[in-house]
Design a protein around this motif. Sequence first.
Motif: not given
Length: 136
Positions: A39, A41-43, A75, A78, A133-135
């Motif tokens: 993994s 990145d997170y979306y 990618r 954002s 995209k988020w953290s």
Amino acid sequence: GRKLVEQASGILIFPRVYKFGFAVGAEYGEGALRVNGKSVDYYSMTSGSFGFQFGADQKQIVILFMNNEVFEQLRKGSGWKAGVDASVTMGRVGDGASIDTRGKGSLGPILAFIIDRRGLMYDLTLEGTKFEKWSK
């Protein structure tokens, strides 16, 4: 399916996507972008709709990025919107699985599969869905 996964530059997996509707509908899910089995990145994904609809639905969505140039371009940002920033070819797993190429003759740079549908709604599109995209 395995061949497509092996050829993909990246895979965006949403294990649980929920859709609810009563005249106005909303859809939401959270997922991970996987590259080489990790993994990276997170979306989140969101969409809304208007019109005749009633019910609830849960599904899984797997998005394969088949073109490295398109994958890297999306990618770097954002987020992106299906049908605006990128065209997505839809397919469904199960019940006589097939891929809808919309007559283009090729699968395109982004393939999306809806898996394990449970619920009372039917909608096989990601058109207008926003991916952010988020953290974690």
